[in-house]
Design a protein around this motif. Structure first.
Motif, PDB file in Angstrom:
ATOM      1  N   LEU A  13       0.554  -1.095   0.379  1.00 51.54           N
ATOM      2  CA  LEU A  13      -0.181   0.213   0.312  1.00 51.54           C
ATOM      3  C   LEU A  13       0.975   1.265   0.106  1.00 51.54           C
ATOM      4  N   GLY A  14       2.327   1.311  -0.199  1.00 53.35           N
ATOM      5  CA  GLY A  14       2.677   2.517  -0.143  1.00 53.35           C
ATOM      6  C   GLY A  14       2.878   3.072   0.865  1.00 53.35           C
ATOM      7  N   GLN A  15       2.779   2.496   2.031  1.00 54.25           N
ATOM      8  CA  GLN A  15       2.474   2.986   3.350  1.00 54.25           C
ATOM      9  C   GLN A  15       4.630   3.366   4.518  1.00 54.25           C
ATOM     10  N   ASN A  16       4.987   4.582   4.425  1.00 52.92           N
ATOM     11  CA  ASN A  16       5.563   5.106   4.798  1.00 52.92           C
ATOM     12  C   ASN A  16       5.235   6.193   5.649  1.00 52.92           C
ATOM     13  N   PHE A  17       5.131   6.846   7.129  1.00 52.24           N
ATOM     14  CA  PHE A  17       4.365   6.582   7.837  1.00 52.24           C
ATOM     15  C   PHE A  17       5.163   8.055   8.137  1.00 52.24           C
ATOM     16  N   LEU A  18       4.948   9.528   8.088  1.00 56.04           N
ATOM     17  CA  LEU A  18       5.736  10.680   8.805  1.00 56.04           C
ATOM     18  C   LEU A  18       4.692  10.601  10.460  1.00 56.04           C
ATOM     19  N   HIS A  19       6.042  10.934  11.044  1.00 55.32           N
ATOM     20  CA  HIS A  19       6.025  10.285  12.586  1.00 55.32           C
ATOM     21  C   HIS A  19       5.691  11.356  13.283  1.00 55.32           C
ATOM     22  N   VAL A  54      -8.791  17.517  -0.542  1.00 57.01           N
ATOM     23  CA  VAL A  54      -8.863  16.506  -0.523  1.00 57.01           C
ATOM     24  C   VAL A  54      -7.728  15.697   0.094  1.00 57.01           C
ATOM     25  N   GLU A  55      -7.588  14.755   0.671  1.00 57.75           N
ATOM     26  CA  GLU A  55      -6.051  13.982   0.958  1.00 57.75           C
ATOM     27  C   GLU A  55      -6.588  12.897   0.909  1.00 57.75           C
ATOM     28  N   ILE A  56      -5.172  11.961   0.146  1.00 55.71           N
ATOM     29  CA  ILE A  56      -5.496  10.763  -0.759  1.00 55.71           C
ATOM     30  C   ILE A  56      -4.262  10.385   0.485  1.00 55.71           C
ATOM     31  N   GLY A  57      -5.120   8.864   1.157  1.00 58.15           N
ATOM     32  CA  GLY A  57      -4.134   8.249   1.610  1.00 58.15           C
ATOM     33  C   GLY A  57      -3.434   8.692   3.109  1.00 58.15           C
ATOM     34  N   PRO A  58      -4.211   8.974   3.892  1.00 53.57           N
ATOM     35  CA  PRO A  58      -4.078  10.043   5.342  1.00 53.57           C
ATOM     36  C   PRO A  58      -3.529   8.955   6.711  1.00 53.57           C
ATOM     37  N   GLY A  59      -3.764   7.402   6.193  1.00 52.30           N
ATOM     38  CA  GLY A  59      -2.769   6.553   7.157  1.00 52.30           C
ATOM     39  C   GLY A  59      -3.096   7.039   8.355  1.00 52.30           C
ATOM     40  N   PRO A  60      -2.770   7.015   8.626  1.00 57.00           N
ATOM     41  CA  PRO A  60      -2.653   7.610  10.627  1.00 57.00           C
ATOM     42  C   PRO A  60      -2.704   8.830  10.816  1.00 57.00           C
ATOM     43  N   GLY A  61      -2.723   9.564  10.146  1.00 59.42           N
ATOM     44  CA  GLY A  61      -3.912  10.965  10.157  1.00 59.42           C
ATOM     45  C   GLY A  61      -2.587  11.926  10.688  1.00 59.42           C
ATOM     46  N   ALA A  68     -11.086  13.028   3.465  1.00 60.02           N
ATOM     47  CA  ALA A  68     -10.138  11.629   3.408  1.00 60.02           C
ATOM     48  C   ALA A  68     -10.133  10.700   2.811  1.00 60.02           C
ATOM     49  N   VAL A  69      -9.071  10.030   1.323  1.00 55.21           N
ATOM     50  CA  VAL A  69      -9.626   8.805   0.811  1.00 55.21           C
ATOM     51  C   VAL A  69      -8.962   7.538   1.274  1.00 55.21           C
ATOM     52  N   GLU A  70      -8.932   6.717   2.249  1.00 50.27           N
ATOM     53  CA  GLU A  70      -7.866   5.542   2.459  1.00 50.27           C
ATOM     54  C   GLU A  70      -8.348   4.151   2.192  1.00 50.27           C
ATOM     55  N   ARG A  71      -7.535   2.851   1.568  1.00 46.92           N
ATOM     56  CA  ARG A  71      -8.127   2.288   1.213  1.00 46.92           C
ATOM     57  C   ARG A  71      -7.603   0.903   2.263  1.00 46.92           C
ATOM     58  N   ASP A  72      -6.359   1.429   3.800  1.00 45.98           N
ATOM     59  CA  ASP A  72      -6.459   0.290   4.217  1.00 45.98           C
ATOM     60  C   ASP A  72      -7.560   0.511   5.362  1.00 45.98           C
ATOM     61  N   GLU A  73      -8.215  -0.264   5.503  1.00 45.84           N
ATOM     62  CA  GLU A  73      -9.559  -0.461   6.215  1.00 45.84           C
ATOM     63  C   GLU A  73      -9.049  -0.186   8.428  1.00 45.84           C
ATOM     64  N   GLY A 105     -12.189   3.628   0.620  1.00 42.48           N
ATOM     65  CA  GLY A 105     -11.773   3.045  -0.862  1.00 42.48           C
ATOM     66  C   GLY A 105     -10.740   3.492  -1.946  1.00 42.48           C
ATOM     67  N   ASP A 106     -10.900   3.233  -3.082  1.00 37.91           N
ATOM     68  CA  ASP A 106      -9.037   3.412  -3.550  1.00 37.91           C
ATOM     69  C   ASP A 106     -10.009   4.805  -4.479  1.00 37.91           C
ATOM     70  N   ALA A 107      -8.239   5.532  -3.728  1.00 40.84           N
ATOM     71  CA  ALA A 107      -8.553   6.690  -4.821  1.00 40.84           C
ATOM     72  C   ALA A 107      -8.145   7.024  -6.070  1.00 40.84           C
ATOM     73  N   ASN A 126       2.910   4.015  -5.029  1.00 40.59           N
ATOM     74  CA  ASN A 126       2.297   3.326  -6.146  1.00 40.59           C
ATOM     75  C   ASN A 126       1.863   4.066  -6.947  1.00 40.59           C
ATOM     76  N   ILE A 127       0.893   4.671  -6.284  1.00 37.61           N
ATOM     77  CA  ILE A 127      -0.529   4.730  -7.340  1.00 37.61           C
ATOM     78  C   ILE A 127      -0.215   6.310  -8.504  1.00 37.61           C
ATOM     79  N   GLY A 128       0.904   7.177  -7.297  1.00 41.47           N
ATOM     80  CA  GLY A 128       1.506   8.803  -7.177  1.00 41.47           C
ATOM     81  C   GLY A 128       1.012   9.263  -8.582  1.00 41.47           C
TER      82      GLY A 128
HETATM   83  N1  SAM Z   1      -0.369  10.783   5.134  1.00 43.61           N
HETATM   84  C1  SAM Z   1       0.206   9.446   5.868  1.00 43.61           C
HETATM   85  C2  SAM Z   1       1.226  10.057   6.104  1.00 43.61           C
HETATM   86  O1  SAM Z   1       2.209  10.648   5.786  1.00 43.61           O
HETATM   87  O2  SAM Z   1       2.481   9.610   7.010  1.00 43.61           O
HETATM   88  C3  SAM Z   1       0.477   8.177   4.805  1.00 43.61           C
HETATM   89  C4  SAM Z   1       1.248   8.381   3.507  1.00 43.61           C
HETATM   90  S1  SAM Z   1       1.332   6.878   3.113  1.00 43.61           S
HETATM   91  C5  SAM Z   1       2.954   7.199   1.992  1.00 43.61           C
HETATM   92  C6  SAM Z   1       0.267   6.557   1.905  1.00 43.61           C
HETATM   93  C7  SAM Z   1      -0.835   6.023   2.518  1.00 43.61           C
HETATM   94  O3  SAM Z   1      -2.120   6.123   1.367  1.00 43.61           O
HETATM   95  C8  SAM Z   1      -1.373   4.752   3.060  1.00 43.61           C
HETATM   96  O4  SAM Z   1      -2.429   4.769   3.934  1.00 43.61           O
HETATM   97  C9  SAM Z   1      -1.653   3.996   2.587  1.00 43.61           C
HETATM   98  O5  SAM Z   1      -2.492   3.319   2.751  1.00 43.61           O
HETATM   99  C10 SAM Z   1      -2.873   4.748   1.530  1.00 43.61           C
HETATM  100  N2  SAM Z   1      -2.786   3.914   0.270  1.00 43.61           N
HETATM  101  C11 SAM Z   1      -2.137   3.231  -0.797  1.00 43.61           C
HETATM  102  N3  SAM Z   1      -3.398   3.108  -1.599  1.00 43.61           N
HETATM  103  C12 SAM Z   1      -4.168   3.480  -2.186  1.00 43.61           C
HETATM  104  C13 SAM Z   1      -5.096   3.814  -2.234  1.00 43.61           C
HETATM  105  N4  SAM Z   1      -5.098   3.351  -3.512  1.00 43.61           N
HETATM  106  N5  SAM Z   1      -7.006   4.484  -2.585  1.00 43.61           N
HETATM  107  C14 SAM Z   1      -6.123   5.275  -1.092  1.00 43.61           C
HETATM  108  N6  SAM Z   1      -4.963   5.686  -0.244  1.00 43.61           N
HETATM  109  C15 SAM Z   1      -4.701   4.937  -0.727  1.00 43.61           C
END
Ligand code: SAM
Length: 286
Positions: free
Chosen positions: A25-31, A52-59, A75-80, A102-104, A127-129
């Motif tokens: 899921l391309g997860q590299n979180f900012l802490h 519109v925030e794509i992939g908020p993850g932990p927020g 905020a659109v997030e794919r990871d439940e 859902g899927d952005a 991976n989807i940027g």
């Molecule tokens: N915003 C957070 C941060 O800055 O720490 C997380 C950023 S992380 C690089 C990418 C985020 O996009 C993850 O939370 C991941 O689950 C989510 N993600 C991956 N594929 C996605 C998709 N197709 N649609 C929506 N979110 C997606």
């Protein structure tokens, strides 16, 4: 810097919700909430804006945007697994955070946006940027539904977005971005800022739509740039053959030498090629 809110630190949020980063899921979180606040500040002013925030993850970024006054965030997030963490933020900022699970790439964003101005702010999953950026750059009608895009990419992708003709990174992305927007790299973010750290530096890029770009069909422009840069070392008379039109006639109509290569053609040249491509197809279809 003072704490941005009274919610738990991101490390605790990640632990509590079992958000072990997933590569798929391309997860590299900012802490670091100071860093997410820096990114959010680059998106100011946020009052009266729907972000519109794509992939908020932990927020982390979500929290910074809300603390800085964003009117509403979609905020659109794919990871439940992240949804419960985001719900805690939504409870802290009532009525200001809409979580879309859902899927952005396929979600219908328009169904979640109102008449107010919208702005995209995101630390994109790598991976989807690029696919998302291309969707936003080729959207119709233009000017688009967003007033700017503030996006974090791998540095190498950021360079491909802002490149000019003559730069090593000049290619398809630079043509699409340069045609319709003013794109600029604002600052870099070191790998150590992320968990897990990626292997490369990231960059925050701002793209502001041009109100009146040169008239051109985005689909035709994509086809031309795909063909031209697909074989970037070849002369255009060869690389454009896959378009299925008379390549020499196309290049002549666009005023471009058949021996030129894609990397030598500025954005305006690609726009001319796209326009003439459509004209040529129409005339041969008759
Ligand atoms: N915003 C957070 C941060 O800055 O720490 C997380 C950023 S992380 C690089 C990418 C985020 O996009 C993850 O939370 C991941 O689950 C989510 N993600 C991956 N594929 C996605 C998709 N197709 N649609 C929506 N979110 C997606």
């Amino acid at each position: 810097m003072a704490q941005i809110d009274d919610l738990p630190p991101l490390r605790d949020v990640i632990r509590t919700h079992g958000l072990t980063p997933k590569k798929s899921l391309g997860q590299n979180f900012l802490h670091d909430l100071n860093l997410t606040a820096r990114i959010a500040r680059a998106a100011e002013p946020l009052e009266n804006i729907t972000v519109v925030e794509i992939g908020p993850g932990p927020g982390g970024l979500t929290r910074a945007l809300l603390a800085l006054g964003a009117r509403r965030i979609v905020a659109v997030e794919r990871d439940e697994r992240a949804i419960a963490a985001l719900q805690e933020i939504a409870a802290r900022y009532p009525g200001r955070l809409d979580i879309v699970s859902g899927d952005a790439l396929t979600v219908d964003l328009m169904a979640h946006l109102g008449p107010e101005r919208a702005r995209v702010v995101a630390n994109l999953p790598y991976n989807i940027g690029t696919a998302l950026l291309i969707q936003w750059l080729t959207v119709e009608p233009w000017p688009p539904w967003y007033d700017s895009l503030l996006l974090m990419f791998q540095r190498e992708v950021a360079e491909r977005i802002v490149a000019r003709v003559g730069d090593k990174a000049y290619g398809r992305l630079a043509v699409l971005a340069g045609w319709r927007t003013d794109a600029k790299i604002l600052f870099d973010v070191a790998p150590a800022a992320f968990v897990p750290p990626p292997s490369v530096t990231s960059s925050v890029v701002r793209l502001v739509p041009r109100p009146v770009p040169l008239p051109c069909d985005p689909v035709a422009l994509q086809r031309i740039t795909e063909a031209g840069f697909g074989q970037r070392r070849k002369m255009l008379r060869q690389s454009l053959k896959s378009l299925g039109v008379d390549t020499l006639a196309l290049l002549e109509a666009a005023g471009i030498a058949p021996t030129a290569r894609a990397e030598e053609i500025p954005v305006e040249g690609f726009v001319m090629l796209a326009r003439e491509f459509i004209a040529l197809r129409k005339s041969t279809a008759r």
